[in-house]
Write a protein that holds these residues in place. Structure first.
Motif, short mmCIF file in Angstrom:
data_model
loop_
_atom_site.label_atom_id
_atom_site.label_comp_id
_atom_site.label_asym_id
_atom_site.label_seq_id
_atom_site.Cartn_x
_atom_site.Cartn_y
_atom_site.Cartn_z
N ARG A 169 0.88 -1.17 0.00
CA ARG A 169 0.00 0.00 0.00
C ARG A 169 0.92 1.21 0.00
O ARG A 169 1.74 1.37 0.90
N SER A 170 0.75 2.08 -0.99
CA SER A 170 1.79 3.07 -1.26
C SER A 170 1.24 4.47 -1.53
O SER A 170 0.20 4.64 -2.17
N ARG A 171 2.00 5.46 -1.04
CA ARG A 171 1.74 6.85 -1.40
C ARG A 171 2.10 7.08 -2.87
O ARG A 171 2.87 6.31 -3.46
N LEU A 172 1.61 8.20 -3.41
CA LEU A 172 2.02 8.60 -4.76
C LEU A 172 2.08 10.12 -4.80
O LEU A 172 1.08 10.80 -4.53
N HIS A 173 3.26 10.67 -5.13
CA HIS A 173 3.46 12.11 -5.25
C HIS A 173 3.85 12.43 -6.69
O HIS A 173 4.72 11.76 -7.27
N ILE A 174 3.22 13.47 -7.26
CA ILE A 174 3.50 13.87 -8.63
C ILE A 174 3.67 15.39 -8.68
O ILE A 174 2.87 16.12 -8.09
N TRP A 175 4.71 15.82 -9.38
CA TRP A 175 4.93 17.24 -9.64
C TRP A 175 4.81 17.49 -11.15
O TRP A 175 5.39 16.76 -11.95
N HIS A 176 4.03 18.51 -11.53
CA HIS A 176 3.89 18.90 -12.93
C HIS A 176 4.47 20.30 -13.09
O HIS A 176 3.97 21.26 -12.48
N ASN A 177 5.54 20.38 -13.86
CA ASN A 177 6.24 21.66 -14.04
C ASN A 177 6.60 22.30 -12.71
O ASN A 177 6.45 23.52 -12.50
N GLY A 178 7.10 21.49 -11.80
CA GLY A 178 7.62 21.98 -10.52
C GLY A 178 6.60 22.14 -9.42
O GLY A 178 6.97 22.50 -8.29
N ARG A 179 5.33 21.88 -9.68
CA ARG A 179 4.29 22.05 -8.66
C ARG A 179 3.59 20.72 -8.38
O ARG A 179 3.32 19.95 -9.30
N ARG A 180 3.32 20.47 -7.09
CA ARG A 180 2.58 19.27 -6.75
C ARG A 180 1.23 19.29 -7.45
O ARG A 180 0.59 20.33 -7.57
N ALA A 181 0.83 18.12 -7.90
CA ALA A 181 -0.40 18.00 -8.69
C ALA A 181 -1.33 16.99 -8.03
O ALA A 181 -1.40 15.82 -8.46
N PRO A 182 -2.06 17.40 -7.00
CA PRO A 182 -2.95 16.46 -6.29
C PRO A 182 -3.99 15.79 -7.19
O PRO A 182 -4.35 14.63 -6.97
N ALA A 183 -4.49 16.52 -8.18
CA ALA A 183 -5.49 15.93 -9.07
C ALA A 183 -4.89 14.78 -9.88
O ALA A 183 -5.52 13.73 -10.07
N LEU A 184 -3.66 14.96 -10.37
CA LEU A 184 -2.99 13.87 -11.09
C LEU A 184 -2.70 12.70 -10.15
O LEU A 184 -2.83 11.54 -10.53
N GLY A 260 4.88 18.95 -20.71
CA GLY A 260 5.69 19.57 -19.69
C GLY A 260 6.59 18.58 -18.98
O GLY A 260 6.87 17.48 -19.46
N HIS A 261 7.07 18.99 -17.79
CA HIS A 261 8.00 18.17 -17.02
C HIS A 261 7.26 17.49 -15.86
O HIS A 261 6.51 18.13 -15.13
N ILE A 262 7.50 16.20 -15.72
CA ILE A 262 6.84 15.42 -14.68
C ILE A 262 7.90 14.79 -13.77
O ILE A 262 8.88 14.21 -14.24
N ARG A 263 7.68 14.92 -12.48
CA ARG A 263 8.51 14.25 -11.48
C ARG A 263 7.60 13.38 -10.61
O ARG A 263 6.58 13.87 -10.12
N VAL A 264 7.95 12.12 -10.46
CA VAL A 264 7.13 11.17 -9.70
C VAL A 264 7.94 10.64 -8.53
O VAL A 264 9.12 10.28 -8.68
N GLN A 265 7.31 10.60 -7.38
CA GLN A 265 7.86 9.90 -6.22
C GLN A 265 6.93 8.72 -5.94
O GLN A 265 5.81 8.90 -5.46
N ALA A 266 7.37 7.53 -6.30
CA ALA A 266 6.59 6.32 -6.09
C ALA A 266 7.11 5.60 -4.86
O ALA A 266 8.32 5.42 -4.70
N PHE A 267 6.21 5.19 -4.00
CA PHE A 267 6.58 4.49 -2.78
C PHE A 267 6.36 3.00 -2.95
O PHE A 267 5.46 2.56 -3.67
N GLU A 268 7.19 2.22 -2.28
CA GLU A 268 7.01 0.77 -2.19
C GLU A 268 6.70 0.46 -0.73
O GLU A 268 7.60 0.22 0.08
N GLY A 269 5.42 0.55 -0.38
CA GLY A 269 5.05 0.38 1.01
C GLY A 269 5.35 1.64 1.81
O GLY A 269 5.09 2.75 1.35
#
Length: 281
Positions: A169-184, A260-269
């Motif tokens: 069960r994992s968190r997911l963080h996404i940044w779109h063009n340098g800003r966190r994107a909660p909707a994504l 644009g630019h996408i940065r993803v922080q994917a968690f493994e647990g």
């Protein structure tokens, strides 16, 4: 006298749910031990508590499929690979794997509280000196934002991650063009919820399959593994489903869709994972 250790370790596994099917879980493990003080003024040295309990959980339920054997539509039998699990509700699944890939539980449903009591009882079969009782608590990580559960198996992994049906069960963080994107984050967490992530190289042609099902299979150091489940429950990746590759796959997919630019922080647990970037700034 009681000794406690919060977040002593984490338990990552998958379970079969009569309502949701195959789902990944990640639980923090809190521990309390009762007993008598020794001449050294301690019940159990903190430096020994963690490795003693963690090693036993790692050798047991961790990175296995938790199977409630009395759930409706669940059948188990011996097979060439070890054990064969067949389910009918809420969808059909067939899993063939070595016995150590399963934790069989004589219940209609796997519940955290009941599992914690069961695991504590297993630990008390051979307790440390001066310990008279062990209590475990399994709890979900508190997540403020998007999260999803998934299951997978890593054919090339030397350890227990090679088991074809374990999960997180994992968190997911996404940044779109340098800003966190909660909707994504919410959108992609929903797309991945309760999914099975599979490497395209692990897919095999099963003569009994129809287009509505996928079969993946491989041989790993612990034995042979084979899993068949509905295609709609699967997300096929072009690589092994390590957290690094999951993060990169997500970044590339999202960048292609959003630009644009996408940065993803994917968690493994809990508390670990990988960053990946794609697209242009």
């Amino acid at each position: 006298m009681s000794l406690f250790v919060d977040s002593l370790t984490h338990l990552d596994a998958s379970l079969w749910c009569p309502r949701r099917g195959l789902i990944g879980v990640s639980w923090a493990v809190d521990v309390q031990l009762d007993g008598e003080l020794g001449e050294d003024g301690m019940l159990f040295d903190f430096g020994e508590v963690k490795p003693w309990i963690k090693s036993r959980l790692d050798a047991g339920a961790d990175h296995t499929l938790l199977v409630p054997t009395r759930a409706p539509g669940v059948e188990l039998q011996e097979c060439r690979e070890g054990l064969r699990l067949v389910t009918r509700h809420p969808y059909p699944l067939e899993l063939r794997a070595p016995r150590q890939a399963f934790t069989l539980l004589p219940w209609a449903e796997v519940r955290r509280e009941t599992l914690a009591e069961h695991l504590a009882g297993e630990l008390m079969r051979r307790p440390p000196p001066r310990v008279s009782a062990i209590r475990l608590s399994l709890r979900d990580e508190a997540i403020d934002g998007a999260a999803y559960t998934y299951s997978h198996g890593l054919r090339q992994h030397a350890g227990n991650c090679q088991r074809i049906a374990h999960g997180h069960r994992s968190r997911l963080h996404i940044w779109h063009n340098g800003r966190r994107a909660p909707a994504l984050e919410a959108d992609w967490a929903e797309r991945l919820a309760d999914a099975y992530l599979v490497d395209t190289d692990d897919l095999v042609t099963d003569p009994d399959d129809d287009p509505r099902h996928l079969t993946c299979a491989y041989r790993a150091p612990q034995g042979e593994f084979r899993l068949r489940l509905p295609a709609e429950r699967c997300r096929v990746l072009p690589s092994q489903t390590t957290v690094e590759r999951i993060a990169l796959w997500l970044a590339e997919r999202i960048a292609a869709a959003e630009g644009g630019h996408i940065r993803v922080q994917a968690f493994e647990g809990i508390g670990k994972g990988a960053f990946a970037e794609a697209g242009r700034q």
